[in-house]
Enzyme design. Structure first.
Site, PDB file in Angstrom:
ATOM      1  N   ASP A   5      -1.308  -7.690  14.649  1.00  0.00           N
ATOM      2  CA  ASP A   5      -2.416  -7.765  15.614  1.00  0.00           C
ATOM      3  C   ASP A   5      -3.037  -6.385  15.808  1.00  0.00           C
ATOM      4  O   ASP A   5      -4.261  -6.241  15.835  1.00  0.00           O
ATOM      5  CB  ASP A   5      -1.918  -8.312  16.960  1.00  0.00           C
ATOM      6  CG  ASP A   5      -1.654  -9.812  16.901  1.00  0.00           C
ATOM      7  OD1 ASP A   5      -2.185 -10.476  15.997  1.00  0.00           O
ATOM      8  OD2 ASP A   5      -0.905 -10.314  17.767  1.00  0.00           O
ATOM      9  N   GLU A  23      -4.196  -7.503   5.787  1.00  0.00           N
ATOM     10  CA  GLU A  23      -3.880  -7.770   7.209  1.00  0.00           C
ATOM     11  C   GLU A  23      -4.346  -9.177   7.603  1.00  0.00           C
ATOM     12  O   GLU A  23      -4.701  -9.423   8.751  1.00  0.00           O
ATOM     13  CB  GLU A  23      -4.517  -6.727   8.137  1.00  0.00           C
ATOM     14  CG  GLU A  23      -4.126  -5.291   7.852  1.00  0.00           C
ATOM     15  CD  GLU A  23      -2.769  -4.887   8.402  1.00  0.00           C
ATOM     16  OE1 GLU A  23      -2.084  -4.104   7.736  1.00  0.00           O
ATOM     17  OE2 GLU A  23      -2.388  -5.363   9.481  1.00  0.00           O
ATOM     18  N   THR A  63       0.838  -1.201   0.000  1.00  0.00           N
ATOM     19  CA  THR A  63       0.000   0.000   0.000  1.00  0.00           C
ATOM     20  C   THR A  63       0.873   1.251   0.000  1.00  0.00           C
ATOM     21  O   THR A  63       1.804   1.357   0.807  1.00  0.00           O
ATOM     22  CB  THR A  63      -0.931  -0.013   1.230  1.00  0.00           C
ATOM     23  OG1 THR A  63      -1.765  -1.164   1.134  1.00  0.00           O
ATOM     24  CG2 THR A  63      -1.799   1.240   1.290  1.00  0.00           C
TER      25      THR A  63
HETATM   26  C1  LIG Z   1      -4.942  -3.767  -2.050  1.00  0.00           C
HETATM   27  C2  LIG Z   1      -3.965  -4.548  -1.233  1.00  0.00           C
HETATM   28  C3  LIG Z   1      -3.110  -3.878  -0.375  1.00  0.00           C
HETATM   29  C4  LIG Z   1      -2.142  -4.593   0.341  1.00  0.00           C
HETATM   30  N1  LIG Z   1      -1.253  -3.910   1.124  1.00  0.00           N
HETATM   31  C5  LIG Z   1      -0.245  -4.594   1.722  1.00  0.00           C
HETATM   32  C6  LIG Z   1       0.782  -3.909   2.442  1.00  0.00           C
HETATM   33  O1  LIG Z   1       0.788  -2.678   2.550  1.00  0.00           O
HETATM   34  N2  LIG Z   1       1.769  -4.640   3.012  1.00  0.00           N
HETATM   35  C7  LIG Z   1       1.808  -5.996   2.906  1.00  0.00           C
HETATM   36  O2  LIG Z   1       2.729  -6.620   3.437  1.00  0.00           O
HETATM   37  N3  LIG Z   1       0.859  -6.675   2.231  1.00  0.00           N
HETATM   38  C8  LIG Z   1      -0.153  -6.008   1.631  1.00  0.00           C
HETATM   39  N4  LIG Z   1      -1.105  -6.693   0.922  1.00  0.00           N
HETATM   40  C9  LIG Z   1      -0.997  -8.153   0.834  1.00  0.00           C
HETATM   41  C10 LIG Z   1      -2.108  -8.858   1.601  1.00  0.00           C
HETATM   42  O3  LIG Z   1      -1.867  -8.798   2.985  1.00  0.00           O
HETATM   43  C11 LIG Z   1      -2.200 -10.307   1.076  1.00  0.00           C
HETATM   44  O4  LIG Z   1      -2.632 -10.250  -0.271  1.00  0.00           O
HETATM   45  C12 LIG Z   1      -3.162 -11.136   1.901  1.00  0.00           C
HETATM   46  O5  LIG Z   1      -2.654 -11.356   3.199  1.00  0.00           O
HETATM   47  C13 LIG Z   1      -3.439 -12.500   1.256  1.00  0.00           C
HETATM   48  O6  LIG Z   1      -2.248 -13.141   0.924  1.00  0.00           O
HETATM   49  P1  LIG Z   1      -2.045 -13.688  -0.557  1.00  0.00           P
HETATM   50  O7  LIG Z   1      -2.422 -12.617  -1.519  1.00  0.00           O
HETATM   51  O8  LIG Z   1      -0.677 -14.259  -0.617  1.00  0.00           O
HETATM   52  O9  LIG Z   1      -3.137 -14.833  -0.711  1.00  0.00           O
HETATM   53  P2  LIG Z   1      -2.910 -16.404  -0.504  1.00  0.00           P
HETATM   54  O10 LIG Z   1      -2.208 -16.656   0.790  1.00  0.00           O
HETATM   55  O11 LIG Z   1      -2.323 -16.977  -1.738  1.00  0.00           O
HETATM   56  O12 LIG Z   1      -4.392 -16.905  -0.324  1.00  0.00           O
HETATM   57  C14 LIG Z   1      -5.289 -17.176  -1.399  1.00  0.00           C
HETATM   58  C15 LIG Z   1      -6.579 -17.716  -0.793  1.00  0.00           C
HETATM   59  O13 LIG Z   1      -6.320 -18.956  -0.125  1.00  0.00           O
HETATM   60  C16 LIG Z   1      -6.716 -18.857   1.227  1.00  0.00           C
HETATM   61  N5  LIG Z   1      -5.796 -19.655   2.047  1.00  0.00           N
HETATM   62  C17 LIG Z   1      -4.440 -19.569   2.088  1.00  0.00           C
HETATM   63  N6  LIG Z   1      -3.951 -20.446   2.969  1.00  0.00           N
HETATM   64  C18 LIG Z   1      -5.017 -21.104   3.497  1.00  0.00           C
HETATM   65  C19 LIG Z   1      -5.167 -22.126   4.473  1.00  0.00           C
HETATM   66  N7  LIG Z   1      -4.110 -22.655   5.100  1.00  0.00           N
HETATM   67  N8  LIG Z   1      -6.410 -22.551   4.773  1.00  0.00           N
HETATM   68  C20 LIG Z   1      -7.488 -22.012   4.160  1.00  0.00           C
HETATM   69  N9  LIG Z   1      -7.417 -21.041   3.227  1.00  0.00           N
HETATM   70  C21 LIG Z   1      -6.196 -20.589   2.907  1.00  0.00           C
HETATM   71  C22 LIG Z   1      -6.661 -17.379   1.560  1.00  0.00           C
HETATM   72  O14 LIG Z   1      -7.460 -17.063   2.674  1.00  0.00           O
HETATM   73  C23 LIG Z   1      -7.178 -16.782   0.265  1.00  0.00           C
HETATM   74  O15 LIG Z   1      -8.575 -16.864   0.245  1.00  0.00           O
HETATM   75  C24 LIG Z   1      -2.083  -6.003   0.223  1.00  0.00           C
HETATM   76  C25 LIG Z   1      -2.986  -6.676  -0.622  1.00  0.00           C
HETATM   77  C26 LIG Z   1      -3.908  -5.968  -1.340  1.00  0.00           C
HETATM   78  C27 LIG Z   1      -4.853  -6.729  -2.247  1.00  0.00           C
END
Ligand SMILES: Cc1cc2nc3c(=O)[nH]c(=O)nc-3n(C[C@H](O)[C@H](O)[C@H](O)COP(=O)(O)OP(=O)(O)OC[C@H]3O[C@@H](n4cnc5c(N)ncnc54)[C@H](O)[C@@H]3O)c2cc1C
Length: 246
Positions: free
Chosen positions: A107, A230, A26
């Site tokens: 948290d 988050e 972000t």
């Molecule tokens: C607009 C935006 C702003 C952001 N800003 C920041 C930022 O400033 N700093 C930062 O560090 N990050 C940031 N993020 C990242 C964000 O925190 C992650 O995208 C989010 O935590 C999900 O991780 P991922 O995209 O790797 O999804 P994944 O971990 O690949 O998950 C994909 C799907 O699978 C599910 N899943 C994964 N593992 C499991 C499990 N063990 N059991 C059940 N379901 C599961 C997830 O819940 C999700 O539905 C941002 C993301 C967006 C979209």
């Protein structure tokens, strides 16, 4: 899965050399300083360490900028580190303390996102009530129909519950008590409520709710992100269920 961080921070005298890319950050295209977590390879599995990287450090660059569905007042971009030399003075906390720092940050952050979601739900409720009072169909305001009024009553009730969960987590945090589970509960409940109510808000506005000049479509797009960043709703459920089986 934060423990699978790929970015590395290799010691080199009074510096660390950072390599890797952080995606989806972000305001990542406009920041002057960024807090990053990287693994110090010498420490093995417990190597996660926090660094404050300054935008003018050689080897740091801003990567892909994303076009987002909602929350469009904030930008989002990747952070790219290629042999970026970061002085030890820019390390935040001790080596290997990164995971602890991250968990404390996240948290607290979850309480903030719960509050953000409550703000969205509150705005939806306020606007839906105003609209239901002014929009007349079948000779009477929408507010006079139970199908509308009761759904708004449920929304109001759930919003109060979400607020209390959020205040509880914030109170525990403020008073130095354990609040991880309560923060996860507040975030899970408040953000899923915001998403549910955003579809209801569009429904109350009828066809107008679907139009881009109505406020409801924006709440719908904004609410979705609160269920993702988050830590997704699934991750919150993992945190809450872990507390049950500890
Ligand atoms: C607009 C935006 C702003 C952001 N800003 C920041 C930022 O400033 N700093 C930062 O560090 N990050 C940031 N993020 C990242 C964000 O925190 C992650 O995208 C989010 O935590 C999900 O991780 P991922 O995209 O790797 O999804 P994944 O971990 O690949 O998950 C994909 C799907 O699978 C599910 N899943 C994964 N593992 C499991 C499990 N063990 N059991 C059940 N379901 C599961 C997830 O819940 C999700 O539905 C941002 C993301 C967006 C979209």
């Amino acid at each position: 899965d934060v423990s699978s961080v790929q970015m590395t921070a290799t010691r080199d005298g009074e510096n660390y050399v950072l390599n890797g890319t952080k995606i989806f950050i972000t305001n990542g295209d406009v920041c002057d300083v960024v807090l990053l977590f990287a693994n110090v390879p010498e420490l093995g599995e417990r190597g996660m360490t926090a660094f404050l990287v300054e935008a003018d450090m050689p080897g740091y660059s801003k990567g892909k900028k994303y076009d987002k569905l909602g929350m469009r007042a904030a930008t989002n971009a990747d952070q790219v580190l290629e042999d970026c030399r970061v002085p030890s003075a820019n390390r935040l906390g001790d080596e290997g303390r990164g995971m602890r720092i991250f968990l404390e940050l996240i948290d607290h952050g979850r309480i903030g996102i719960a509050a953000q979601a409550n703000g969205i739900t509150g705005a939806i409720l306020e606007r839906a009530v105003d609209y239901a009072k002014s929009r007349k169909q079948f000779g009477a305001p929408l507010a006079s129909y139970q199908a509308i009024g009761w759904r708004l009553a449920d929304m109001y009730t759930e919003l109060e519950a979400a607020r209390l969960l959020t205040y509880q987590a914030a109170w525990l945090a403020d008073n130095g008590q354990s609040f991880r589970t309560q923060a996860a509960m507040a975030k899970l409940y408040a953000t899923e409520l915001a998403m549910r109510t955003s579809t209801l808000g569009i429904q109350v506005f009828g066809g107008y709710g679907y139009m881009m000049d109505s406020p409801m479509q924006r709440y719908f797009r904004d609410a979705k992100l609160t269920e993702i960043y988050e830590g997704t709703s699934e991750v919150q459920r993992m945190v809450i269920s872990a507390s049950l089986f500890r």
